[in-house]
Design an enzyme around this catalytic site. Structure first.
Site, short mmCIF file in Angstrom:
data_model
loop_
_atom_site.label_atom_id
_atom_site.label_comp_id
_atom_site.label_asym_id
_atom_site.label_seq_id
_atom_site.Cartn_x
_atom_site.Cartn_y
_atom_site.Cartn_z
CE1 TYR A 77 4.95 -4.74 9.82
CE2 TYR A 77 5.05 -3.90 12.13
CZ TYR A 77 4.44 -4.43 11.02
OH TYR A 77 3.09 -4.84 11.49
CG ASP A 123 -2.11 -6.87 5.90
OD1 ASP A 123 -2.79 -6.18 6.19
OD2 ASP A 123 -0.65 -6.84 6.54
CG HIS A 145 -0.80 -0.12 2.51
ND1 HIS A 145 0.50 0.71 3.00
CD2 HIS A 145 -1.16 -0.77 3.65
CE1 HIS A 145 0.56 0.50 4.37
NE2 HIS A 145 -0.25 -0.39 4.68
CG HIS A 173 3.33 -8.47 8.71
ND1 HIS A 173 2.76 -9.08 7.56
CD2 HIS A 173 2.19 -7.66 9.32
CE1 HIS A 173 1.61 -8.14 7.30
NE2 HIS A 173 1.29 -7.47 8.06
CG ASP A 203 -0.07 -5.35 11.74
OD1 ASP A 203 0.20 -6.32 10.89
OD2 ASP A 203 -1.16 -4.51 11.07
CG HIS A 206 -4.93 -5.84 12.19
ND1 HIS A 206 -5.98 -4.65 12.20
CD2 HIS A 206 -3.94 -5.57 11.26
CE1 HIS A 206 -5.09 -3.77 11.55
NE2 HIS A 206 -3.88 -4.31 11.00
CD GLU A 220 -3.50 -2.52 7.06
OE1 GLU A 220 -3.04 -2.56 8.12
OE2 GLU A 220 -3.17 -1.87 6.16
CG HIS A 269 -1.36 -0.40 12.70
ND1 HIS A 269 -1.30 0.33 11.20
CD2 HIS A 269 -1.55 -1.60 12.22
CE1 HIS A 269 -1.51 -0.63 10.36
NE2 HIS A 269 -1.86 -1.66 10.71
#
Ligand code: FEO
Length: 405
Positions: A196, A82, A24, A229, A164, A78, A80, A145
């Site tokens: 990151y 991904d 992104h 991740h 994350d 989460h 998001e 986040h």
């Protein structure tokens, strides 16, 4: 990648994305991984999903272990894309499963998917789900986040599944911290952690410190941290926690980064005496040309240095567009505990250096002097001014840095 047992009956069923370079808009030179985890207990429980492009691989990883229709619980830490964009595929395979998610997560999930036929339970900090031999403790981590974010702690395994947080965009055949043994690989991993943090978590330092304190107050024993991740911390989870605490406290190296762009090389030529002046004061310095480097790389280098000099030619009475883009991105990341200055060439009215100082003031970043401007092309005298400003800046950076030691 096949399913990998990370604890007895707990498996990594994620995928490695070696090829992604644009996450992104954030450049990921090392690729990334989408980690999700399957717990084989009386109630089979899946933690998060993966980016939809890789859904089939992740489902195959699950199928290597169990018929997906047997999954009873899905914890969405989460939402998001991904991590959640494969949830539709998973729910198709196990439509009676129950999703555990925060209130804000549910609201987001409702926007991304038709959830009307799904069993969804909203959880909050302190809620516990028994799945057989294990108890899952949910810990909301709002704005770490995203508003929906949470972590899950498995008491019996002393395992924190941290979404994350504590992750890295880092594709690797290694899955664990203790597989990074050479100094080269350790340095590369630490660089990925800082990259990151700088690009994703920089605005949330205070929240991070408070959340770590909250977890410590709960007395949770953690001997493994499994993020969504990058690598899993099984050998030394305290390393990543301490790195986060240090970064949240503003700790960084005594170092200067010069981030610049140039039209006809005049601003670029100014970097040479500036660099020399900084170096002559015993401060390490790195030079980053914006059009030669991604903006997220420049932010990482900003984060790794105590001081930053921004160099821009004046274009239409203000700064060059690449610097404006960088500073807008940086302002959104709410940088703290850094000191800055600016320099640049101009042809007639000037304005770039002035506007860069204004930008840093808006960010609340301390600045040094008024910067250096040169008309058209640096003369020998201008080069001397740049050199002197480099020395002055380095000395200010050293004094500022001493507050953190
Ligand atoms: Fe890896 Fe916030 O998603």
């Amino acid at each position: 990648m096949k399913a990998l047992e990370i604890k007895p009956d707990i498996y990594w069923v994620g995928v490695i994305d070696w090829a992604i370079r644009d996450f992104h808009g954030y450049v990921t030179p090392n690729g990334t991984s989408y980690n999700n985890y399957l717990v084989l207990d009386d109630q089979i429980t899946l933690f998060d999903t993966v980016k939809h492009d890789f859904s089939e691989i992740a489902v195959d990883n699950i199928k290597n272990l169990v018929d997906p229709s047997k999954i009873k619980n899905i914890v969405i830490n989460h939402i998001e894309n991904d991590h959640v964009s494969s949830i539709g595929d998973i729910m198709h395979l196990t439509p009676d499963a129950t999703i555990y998610i925060t209130n804000k997560g549910k609201k987001g999930l409702d926007r991304f998917f038709d959830t009307s036929q799904w069993n969804i339970r909203i959880v909050k900090t302190g809620d516990i789900l028994n799945i057989g031999k294990r108890n899952l403790l949910f810990l909301e981590t709002p704005m770490l986040h995203w508003p929906d974010s949470m972590m899950t702690y498995i008491k019996e395994d002393k395992l924190l599944i941290s979404q994350d947080a504590f992750g890295q965009h880092y594709a690797s055949s290694a899955r664990f911290d203790d597989e990074f043994v050479s100094s080269y690989s350790v340095t590369e991993l630490e660089d990925a952690i800082k990259d990151y943090y700088a690009n994703i978590l920089m605005p949330f330092g205070t929240l991070i410190k408070n959340k770590i304190a909250e977890v410590q107050k709960l007395g949770l024993e953690i001997d493994m941290i499994a993020p969504d991740h990058g690598i899993i911390w099984r050998h030394d989870p305290s390393k990543i926690i301490n790195m986060y605490l240090d970064m949240a406290d503003g700790k960084t190296d005594l170092r200067v980064v010069i981030i610049y762009d140039t039209m006809w090389h005049s601003t670029e030529q100014m970097t040479v005496p500036l660099t020399q002046g900084i170096k002559d004061e015993g401060v390490d310095v790195k030079v980053v040309k914006l059009r030669a480097n991604p903006i997220s790389f420049a932010v990482k280098e900003f984060w790794k240095a105590r001081g930053c000099l921004i160099g821009s030619p004046t274009l239409n009475n203000s700064m060059f567009p690449t610097l404006a883009e960088f500073l807008v991105y940086l302002r959104g990341l709410k940088p703290k505990n850094r000191i800055a200055g600016a320099f640049g060439s101009y042809g007639w009215g000037g304005g770039a250096v002035r506007d860069i100082y204004e930008e840093f003031k808006k960010m609340g970043i301390e600045t040094v002097g008024q910067g250096v401007q040169v008309l058209y092309k640096p003369s020998a005298e201008d080069q001397k001014r740049c050199y002197d400003f480099g020395r002055e800046f380095a000395n200010k950076v050293k004094a500022y840095h001493s507050k953190f030691e």
